[in-house]
Design a protein around this motif. Sequence first.
Motif, mmCIF file in Angstrom:
data_model
loop_
_atom_site.group_PDB
_atom_site.id
_atom_site.type_symbol
_atom_site.label_atom_id
_atom_site.label_comp_id
_atom_site.label_asym_id
_atom_site.label_seq_id
_atom_site.Cartn_x
_atom_site.Cartn_y
_atom_site.Cartn_z
ATOM 1 N N ILE A 83 -11.962 -6.126 -1.120
ATOM 2 C CA ILE A 83 -12.623 -7.054 -1.860
ATOM 3 C C ILE A 83 -12.115 -6.775 -2.900
ATOM 4 O O ILE A 83 -11.834 -8.715 -4.043
ATOM 5 N N ASP A 84 -10.832 -6.169 -3.392
ATOM 6 C CA ASP A 84 -9.905 -6.906 -4.606
ATOM 7 C C ASP A 84 -8.868 -7.865 -4.403
ATOM 8 O O ASP A 84 -9.025 -9.076 -4.842
ATOM 9 N N ARG A 85 -8.689 -7.557 -3.134
ATOM 10 C CA ARG A 85 -7.903 -8.777 -2.711
ATOM 11 C C ARG A 85 -8.096 -10.159 -2.616
ATOM 12 O O ARG A 85 -7.226 -11.206 -2.664
ATOM 13 N N LEU A 86 -9.748 -10.315 -1.676
ATOM 14 C CA LEU A 86 -10.584 -11.501 -2.170
ATOM 15 C C LEU A 86 -10.010 -11.819 -3.486
ATOM 16 O O LEU A 86 -10.327 -13.208 -3.680
ATOM 17 N N GLU A 87 -10.150 -11.037 -4.142
ATOM 18 C CA GLU A 87 -11.056 -11.738 -5.794
ATOM 19 C C GLU A 87 -9.369 -11.925 -6.621
ATOM 20 O O GLU A 87 -9.364 -12.777 -7.330
ATOM 21 N N THR A 88 -8.281 -11.212 -6.522
ATOM 22 C CA THR A 88 -7.555 -11.435 -6.525
ATOM 23 C C THR A 88 -6.441 -12.360 -6.339
ATOM 24 O O THR A 88 -4.978 -12.733 -6.301
ATOM 25 N N GLY A 89 -6.146 -11.739 -4.868
ATOM 26 C CA GLY A 89 -5.203 -11.894 -3.985
ATOM 27 C C GLY A 89 -4.113 -11.775 -4.084
ATOM 28 O O GLY A 89 -2.912 -11.971 -3.276
ATOM 29 N N ARG A 90 -4.042 -10.748 -4.498
ATOM 30 C CA ARG A 90 -2.870 -9.575 -4.747
ATOM 31 C C ARG A 90 -3.262 -8.470 -3.626
ATOM 32 O O ARG A 90 -4.047 -8.155 -4.473
ATOM 33 N N THR A 91 -2.346 -7.383 -3.327
ATOM 34 C CA THR A 91 -2.189 -6.056 -2.681
ATOM 35 C C THR A 91 -1.876 -5.648 -3.559
ATOM 36 O O THR A 91 0.034 -5.587 -4.309
ATOM 37 N N GLN A 92 -3.036 -3.854 -3.544
ATOM 38 C CA GLN A 92 -2.564 -3.063 -4.634
ATOM 39 C C GLN A 92 -1.973 -1.737 -3.670
ATOM 40 O O GLN A 92 -2.694 -1.891 -1.827
ATOM 41 N N LEU A 93 -0.977 -1.287 -3.805
ATOM 42 C CA LEU A 93 -0.611 -0.177 -2.887
ATOM 43 C C LEU A 93 0.040 1.280 -3.866
ATOM 44 O O LEU A 93 0.310 1.173 -4.892
ATOM 45 N N THR A 94 -1.185 2.332 -3.364
ATOM 46 C CA THR A 94 -1.021 3.278 -4.482
ATOM 47 C C THR A 94 -0.068 4.639 -3.666
ATOM 48 O O THR A 94 -0.012 4.313 -1.938
ATOM 49 N N VAL A 95 1.430 4.767 -4.588
ATOM 50 C CA VAL A 95 1.781 5.577 -3.654
ATOM 51 C C VAL A 95 1.938 7.049 -4.122
ATOM 52 O O VAL A 95 1.812 6.862 -5.808
ATOM 53 N N ALA A 96 2.083 8.310 -3.837
ATOM 54 C CA ALA A 96 2.177 10.155 -4.198
ATOM 55 C C ALA A 96 3.069 10.230 -3.584
ATOM 56 O O ALA A 96 4.492 9.973 -2.688
ATOM 57 N N THR A 97 3.891 10.850 -4.461
ATOM 58 C CA THR A 97 5.505 11.456 -4.895
ATOM 59 C C THR A 97 5.481 12.758 -4.768
ATOM 60 O O THR A 97 5.155 12.674 -6.434
ATOM 61 N N PHE A 98 6.509 13.740 -4.433
ATOM 62 C CA PHE A 98 6.582 14.756 -6.030
ATOM 63 C C PHE A 98 8.202 14.329 -6.501
ATOM 64 O O PHE A 98 8.486 13.353 -6.152
ATOM 65 N N SER A 99 8.862 14.666 -7.684
ATOM 66 C CA SER A 99 9.107 14.557 -8.579
ATOM 67 C C SER A 99 10.950 14.196 -7.918
ATOM 68 O O SER A 99 11.060 12.998 -7.778
#
Length: 306
Positions: A83-99
């Motif tokens: 839905i966010d991508r439809l509204e903004t036209g931008r793809t969100q990518l969330t990454v978790a990582t150890f330091s």
Amino acid sequence: MIDVQRLRVLRAVAEHGSFNRAATELRLTPSAVSQHIAALERSLGTEVVSRSTRGVALTPAGRIMVTAAESVTAELAHARQQIDRLETGRTQLTVATFSSGGRLLLPGALARLAADHPGTVVHVREAEPEDSLPLVRQGAVDLALAYAFDGPLPGWSGPRDRLTWRPLMEDPLHVVLPRRHPLAGRAELDLGELAAQPWVLGCLKTAGFLRRHAEQAGFDPDVRSTTTDYFFARSLVAAGLGISLIPSIALTPKVPGVRTVPLRPPAPTRHLGVATLRGRRHAQAQTLIEALREQADAVLNKPVPC
């Protein structure tokens, strides 16, 4: 109809093993948590937790419902992304990582992602595997750069696990000694040769790992100092407080006054990889995984700092 909020409450109870601690996380009263669980049990016609003076534990039905709760949560998070991508036209990518993995592997991989998918909005969360893998299962992050020592990933439930694990590299641990230490000039060492040495830990989880390998080598390590930062641990080694066991990717930047020596096989090793949700196709995530693999290959081809 099963109430999604009740599933959320059950998942919190399962995570904390306590109504009180689950209530704190959810900002509810323990009584409200108990009522949610009781209502869920009435709707299912069976108990989902067993209660005792030592806390609460999931019943077989409860374990099934927690798995369902994770699936529902992940699907809702995925729907929110779409839905966010439809509204903004931008793809969100969330990454978790150890330091240490994030510091060495992630920047170059993100540069490749930005070149191949311009406009992607990236969020990075620092988390150890025991925290990041549940986030993947819940759909809170798209992928996790993680590691495991001996044995499976934290919380891994075998072939039926909802996570897909893509190995990136083997990350052997090396001995770090003060530069003037009598063993610092050796080309390699057996762990048993270090039985009389005081130890500095650069990660609290290394303690159990070190003790298992030390037991196989016939000694109980004398741990004098503990930290949660590998750079700080090497600084303490340089100050003469002891020796340390450090993963190869955490050996940069260099610390003056120390020497790094590899252990003879079988050396203690971390296994690095990327966890994603099984069956979830995401072009940006796939690009990032490929880029992380390229970064890992480049690291493997570099000499280990001495």
